[in-house]
Design a protein around this motif. Structure first.
Motif, PDB file in Angstrom:
ATOM      1  N   LEU B 135       0.844  -1.198   0.000  1.00  0.00           N
ATOM      2  CA  LEU B 135       0.000   0.000   0.000  1.00  0.00           C
ATOM      3  C   LEU B 135       0.877   1.244   0.000  1.00  0.00           C
ATOM      4  CD1 LEU B 135      -2.626  -1.221   2.629  1.00  0.00           C
ATOM      5  CD2 LEU B 135      -3.024  -0.922   0.180  1.00  0.00           C
ATOM      6  N   ALA B 136       0.310   2.354  -0.479  1.00  0.00           N
ATOM      7  CA  ALA B 136       1.085   3.584  -0.619  1.00  0.00           C
ATOM      8  C   ALA B 136       1.579   4.091   0.742  1.00  0.00           C
ATOM      9  CB  ALA B 136       0.234   4.652  -1.290  1.00  0.00           C
ATOM     10  N   ARG B 137       2.792   4.627   0.727  1.00  0.00           N
ATOM     11  CA  ARG B 137       3.427   5.108   1.961  1.00  0.00           C
ATOM     12  C   ARG B 137       3.818   6.572   1.849  1.00  0.00           C
ATOM     13  NH1 ARG B 137       4.059   1.171   6.285  1.00  0.00           N
ATOM     14  NH2 ARG B 137       3.280  -0.713   5.288  1.00  0.00           N
ATOM     15  N   GLU B 138       3.894   7.206   3.008  1.00  0.00           N
ATOM     16  CA  GLU B 138       4.453   8.558   3.105  1.00  0.00           C
ATOM     17  C   GLU B 138       5.978   8.430   3.194  1.00  0.00           C
ATOM     18  OE1 GLU B 138       2.584  11.260   3.362  1.00  0.00           O
ATOM     19  OE2 GLU B 138       0.746  10.807   4.483  1.00  0.00           O
ATOM     20  N   TYR B 139       6.673   9.559   3.075  1.00  0.00           N
ATOM     21  CA  TYR B 139       8.127   9.491   3.172  1.00  0.00           C
ATOM     22  C   TYR B 139       8.579   8.995   4.537  1.00  0.00           C
ATOM     23  CZ  TYR B 139       8.913  11.229  -1.455  1.00  0.00           C
ATOM     24  OH  TYR B 139       8.960  11.317  -2.824  1.00  0.00           O
ATOM     25  N   THR B 156      -9.056   6.524   3.168  1.00  0.00           N
ATOM     26  CA  THR B 156      -8.911   5.546   2.104  1.00  0.00           C
ATOM     27  C   THR B 156      -7.458   5.163   1.891  1.00  0.00           C
ATOM     28  OG1 THR B 156     -10.848   6.506   1.067  1.00  0.00           O
ATOM     29  CG2 THR B 156      -9.509   5.028  -0.277  1.00  0.00           C
ATOM     30  N   PHE B 157      -7.155   3.883   2.052  1.00  0.00           N
ATOM     31  CA  PHE B 157      -5.820   3.339   1.809  1.00  0.00           C
ATOM     32  C   PHE B 157      -5.768   2.895   0.348  1.00  0.00           C
ATOM     33  CE2 PHE B 157      -6.602   3.166   6.248  1.00  0.00           C
ATOM     34  CZ  PHE B 157      -5.378   3.338   6.863  1.00  0.00           C
ATOM     35  N   TYR B 158      -4.595   2.987  -0.279  1.00  0.00           N
ATOM     36  CA  TYR B 158      -4.560   2.710  -1.711  1.00  0.00           C
ATOM     37  C   TYR B 158      -3.184   2.238  -2.162  1.00  0.00           C
ATOM     38  CZ  TYR B 158      -2.134   7.197  -2.115  1.00  0.00           C
ATOM     39  OH  TYR B 158      -1.224   8.205  -1.981  1.00  0.00           O
TER      40      TYR B 158
END
Lengths: 256, 659
Positions: B135-139, B156-158
């Motif tokens: 799943l998409a991550r922040e820095y 929403t997780f994506y």
């Protein structure tokens, strides 16, 4: 029902089942619209065949959005046709010209036997995944997702490997019918993530063993797989897989 | 009013599920090994259930019509999955997710089910991350979130625009792990054609091996259908070509009630139809509405290019009508608003059945931020657009590529043209709190059941429901039933019920092959789709629905007289497969119209033109229609209505407002 102005000749591989021989059969199509997808053009052909009381051409297809990985055709000698980074269902007739002759064949690989016409059996891929392409975790007690931070670059790299749709174009286009791009994509995805570490070396060994058992050939670094992959999966993954496979050989049983 | 029992546990809403879990009867591990469960469908709901039940120790058989479970249509979901994690500290909670979902569903969903869904949502994300779903991550390494329609928080997780793919591959890998260990027997290229009932209970299925044409009998102590939605009844929809209603419909004919069939979600952002050759419609993820502004020209029949229409001659109608939610109003509201503008003559593109989805303003805004990040003060417009385009590309690149591929236009330069299209079906087999249908031992999960969405589905909630049902709900609730079945030995498949069910399935196949009519299956499917879209689509009225019912009955008669299915039934015959599915769609289409006609109100995805407010919004009738319409199949394609009253004890039922 078709409304365009393209006239085409199709040479399509027809084969009743895997016990009979197949052959290319010629079909003429008129009034094809450049806005149609390649599979919609096949729908027109099939409608034409049914109207003549002939059997339609069987081909695998489902989502028609380029993501399920079902559609699989060799079009003029290239898997998924002439455009880069698209699946057959996302290939549109505007990529062809009026008057073109288009040759359509099924995927070619011993590990992908023909089922009928353009449909082949790709279940070997599932067996490779079943041999270790997962993280062994049961449902129910996973820790909070944010308790395991993963650097963005690493997560993105894992995602890029994970984007493989398992269509088999890599195998079909490889002169050795190697499945290394497919297998290495899964191995890379899991090797790049902290969750994948405990089984990392065991996984690469069992998946490679299964890949060999299924009759896929080896990699000789030709790179056709990368060139034809509709999802842009890179050869880097194969390098990572080879490195992990080699590492696994030098590890003791306990460390695997 | 209710004449069916939904088996909702007693007690406080917030404690129902916890209490249920700790008090439900269990099956001991040695008994689990002798209990067999059949799961039909291998998408998010089916694969997750099959994997989890096998992990628990049951003997599982899983069936799918595709060549691999990895191809189930869940894979095409783009935008994301909701979970009440409150990682963004923006005020999210289980209650708020519950509230948004009930409100989004126009108060036509069951409170207890939706609350349970909100409760387990957080576990789903944990489970998927543990499986290695990227799943998409922040820095900073933590998970990233975005917004979807109908909510004011970011929950929403994506995974780029491929969230469904990644979640499905997670469930698929869990399933393959169990297949590898021999705990799940997987039957690919198999289609379920009958439910086998013995002494009133579901005890197995008849499945057709699609390669050999052979009919197979399979026993199970219980049968679970996770077979997806029926949007393909409209012919053109965003569903995969193979998505069908056959398994659910055969179950319906065996006594499983079909609930709320008329609730069809029309998705607001699809690529418009380009011609009559079209076989399906392609969705542009709702997540695009985070950064895209929807507009049409202020002037009727404006034939100028989008770039030639100045800012003050554009009508950002969602922002105008719904200032609080703007472009992020729920799908039904956004769809109707687009239709309203196009019907009024403000549509764009050659068909005039489209509106613009424009990313320019946000591209520039992102560009400005990027410029500042790299120390460029007062960046010019061109620089902003260049830097901003890179941001947009990272967020939605694959969607933009897909749009360009299909339309031949570059959406980075000109706004996308979009129009609503049939997407997700909220109706489905009626199930109780345990996800059991009205046939004992027959369960239904995911999109195939009706339970969690009400009259409308908010974005990013289908993936949530599929996985909630499969990973966290069914594995508990099915135990309650199976604990009473431990003494039942596997029933041999030469039992008369199996013989009879197989004969019935064979009868249908033989009939279809032997009609030898003059029209293709697709011909009938397209005609059905046309009737459904025109008369039971984005807007319905009593007159049109009555006409549709007559038309569909005539179409059904014609189909059984004049369909042409080439080939034989003892081989791979894709036309025969389609014919059976279209026959079922025709019967279902009639029921959808009957249900739509019965519901004298407007709610969510069901908009009856006779029932609207002065401002053109849906006008609900909570006094007469706060119920689930559960239809029972009767001989000769007739249907009897049963009602499950919906009680709202924890939420104040109100007119839905996004203004």
């Amino acid at each position: 029902m078709s409304t365009g102005n393209m006239n085409l000749t199709l040479k399509v591989w027809r084969q009743k089942n895997n016990k009979t021989k197949g052959a290319l059969v010629d079909y003429k199509l008129a009034e094809i619209s450049p806005d149609m997808s390649f599979l919609e053009m096949f729908d027109v052909l099939n409608e034409q065949l049914i109207n003549k009381n002939e059997e339609p051409v069987v081909f695998d297809h489902d989502c028609r959005e380029g993501i399920c990985g079902s559609c699989s055709m060799f079009i003029n000698g290239r898997p998924h046709g002439p455009k880069d980074l698209v699946t057959t269902c996302q290939l549109h007739m505007r990529s062809f010209k009026d008057g073109d002759t288009i040759v359509v064949e099924p995927w070619r690989a011993a590990a992908f036997p023909v089922v009928k016409d353009l449909t082949v059996d790709r279940s070997a891929f599932d067996r490779v995944i079943a041999s270790g392409g997962f993280i062994s975790v049961n449902t129910g007690n996973a820790q909070d997702a944010n308790s395991l931070p993963i650097p963005k670059m690493q997560a993105d790299a894992a995602f890029e490997a994970a984007a493989c749709i398992g269509c088999g174009a890599c195998v079909a286009t490889c002169k050795n019918a190697s499945a290394m791009l497919f297998v290495s994509a899964k191995i890379s995805q899991l090797a790049l993530l902290p969750q994948g570490q405990p089984e990392r070396y065991r996984r690469v060994q069992s998946m490679v063993a299964q890949m060999d058992a299924e009759g896929f050939g080896n990699c000789t670094n030709t790179g056709a797989c990368e060139a034809e992959c509709p999802k842009g999966i890179t050869l880097e993954n194969i390098a990572r897989m080879n490195r992990d496979f080699a590492s696994a050989k030098f590890l003791s049983e306990e460390s695997i | 009013m209710s004449d069916i029992n939904s088996n909702i546990p007693e007690g406080e809403l917030t404690n129902k599920w916890t209490k249920f879990k700790s008090s439900v009867a269990l099956v001991n591990p040695s008994n689990k090994r002798t209990i067999e469960v059949i799961i039909v469908g291998s998408g998010l709901a089916g694969a997750s259930a099959a994997a989890t039940l096998a992990e628990m120790g049951y003997k599982v058989k899983c069936f799918c019509f595709q060549d691999s479970p990895r191809r189930a249509h869940s894979i095409a979901a783009q935008g994301g999955i909701n979970a009440a994690k409150n990682y963004q500290n923006d005020g999210d909670s289980v209650y708020r997710l519950f509230y948004d979902t009930i409100k989004g569903g126009d108060y036509r969903a069951r409170e207890a089910n939706v609350h349970r869904l909100a409760e387990v949502s957080a576990n789903i994300i944990d489970q998927c991350v543990a499986q290695g779903v990227p799943l998409a991550r922040e820095y900073g390494g933590l998970l990233d979130n975005r917004s979807f329609g109908g909510t004011q928080v970011q929950r929403t997780f994506y995974a780029a625009g491929q969230t469904g793919q990644q979640l499905l591959l997670g469930a698929y890998s869990a399933l393959e792990r169990q297949i590898g260990m021999g705990k799940v027997e997987m039957y690919t290229r198999h289609e379920m054609l009958e439910v086998v009932k013995i002494d009133g209970k579901a005890r197995g299925i008849i499945a057709r091996n699609l390669i050999t044409g052979e009919l197979e009998r399979h026993f199970g102590h219980a049968v679970v259908l996770g077979t997806g939605g029926y949007g393909n009844v409209f012919y053109l929809s965003t569903n995969a070509m193979g998505s069908n209603v056959t398994a659910a419909w055969k179950a319906h004919k065996q006594g499983a009630y079909f609930a709320n069939p008329c609730y069809t979600q029309i998705h607001p952002t699809c690529i418009p139809v380009s011609g009559d050759h079209q076989s399906k419609l392609t969705l542009m993820s709702e997540s695009l509405r985070n950064d895209g502004r929807i507009w049409v020209p202020l002037k009727k029949d404006d034939n100028r290019k989008a770039s030639e229409i100045p800012e003050d001659e554009r009508d950002y109608y969602l922002e105008r009508r719904y200032p609080a939610f703007g472009n992020l109003v729920p799908r039904d509201v956004a769809s109707r608003a687009a239709k309203e503008r196009c019907d009024a003559g403000y549509g764009v593109g050659s068909s005039k059945l489209a509106v613009y989805l424009d990313f320019k303003a946000n591209t520039e805004r992102y560009g400005k931020i990027e410029a500042l990040k790299s120390g460029i003060q007062n960046a010019d417009k061109e620089t902003c657009m260049r830097l901003g385009t890179a941001v947009i590309k990272e967020k939605y690149g694959n969607l933009f590529d897909m749009y360009a591929q299909i339309t031949g236009e570059n959406p980075y330069e000109t706004p996308m043209r979009i129009y609503p299209a049939v997407h997700y079906t909220m109706g489905g087999l009626w199930v109780d709190y345990n996800l059991m249908t009205s046939v004992p031992g027959l369960y239904c999960t995911g999109e195939a059941n009706f339970s969690d969405h009400g009259a409308n589905r908010l974005g990013a909630s289908a993936l949530m429901q599929g996985l909630a049902d499969g990973y966290f709900v069914l594995p508990y609730t099915i135990g309650a039933y199976l604990s009473k079945e431990i003494s039942v030995k596997a029933i041999p498949t030469d039992h008369p019920a199996f013989v009879e069910a197989e004969a019935k399935a064979k009868g249908v196949l033989d009939t279809l092959i032997n009609i030898k009519g003059s029209k293709s299956v697709d011909y009938f499917h397209k005609r059905l789709g046309h009737i459904m879209w025109e008369k039971c689509g984005m807007a319905r009225n009593a007159e049109g629905l009555n006409e549709a019912i007559t038309d569909i009955r005539a179409l059904r008669a014609e189909f059984w007289k004049d369909v042409r299915v080439p080939g034989t039934s003892d081989e791979l015959n894709t036309e025969l497969e389609k014919a059976g599915r279209v026959a079922d769609f025709i019967e279902l289409g009639e029921l959808m119209c009957i249900d739509a006609l019965n519901r004298n109100e407007s709610c969510g995805g069901h908009f009856r033109e006779e029932y609207q407010t002065e401002e053109g919004e849906a006008l609900r009738d909570d006094v007469d229609f706060a119920y689930v319409a559960a239809w029972e199949f009767k001989e000769g394609v007739n249907f009897e209505l049963h009602k499950e009253e919906l009680k709202f004890e924890n939420i104040k039922v109100a007119q839905r407002s996004y203004k």
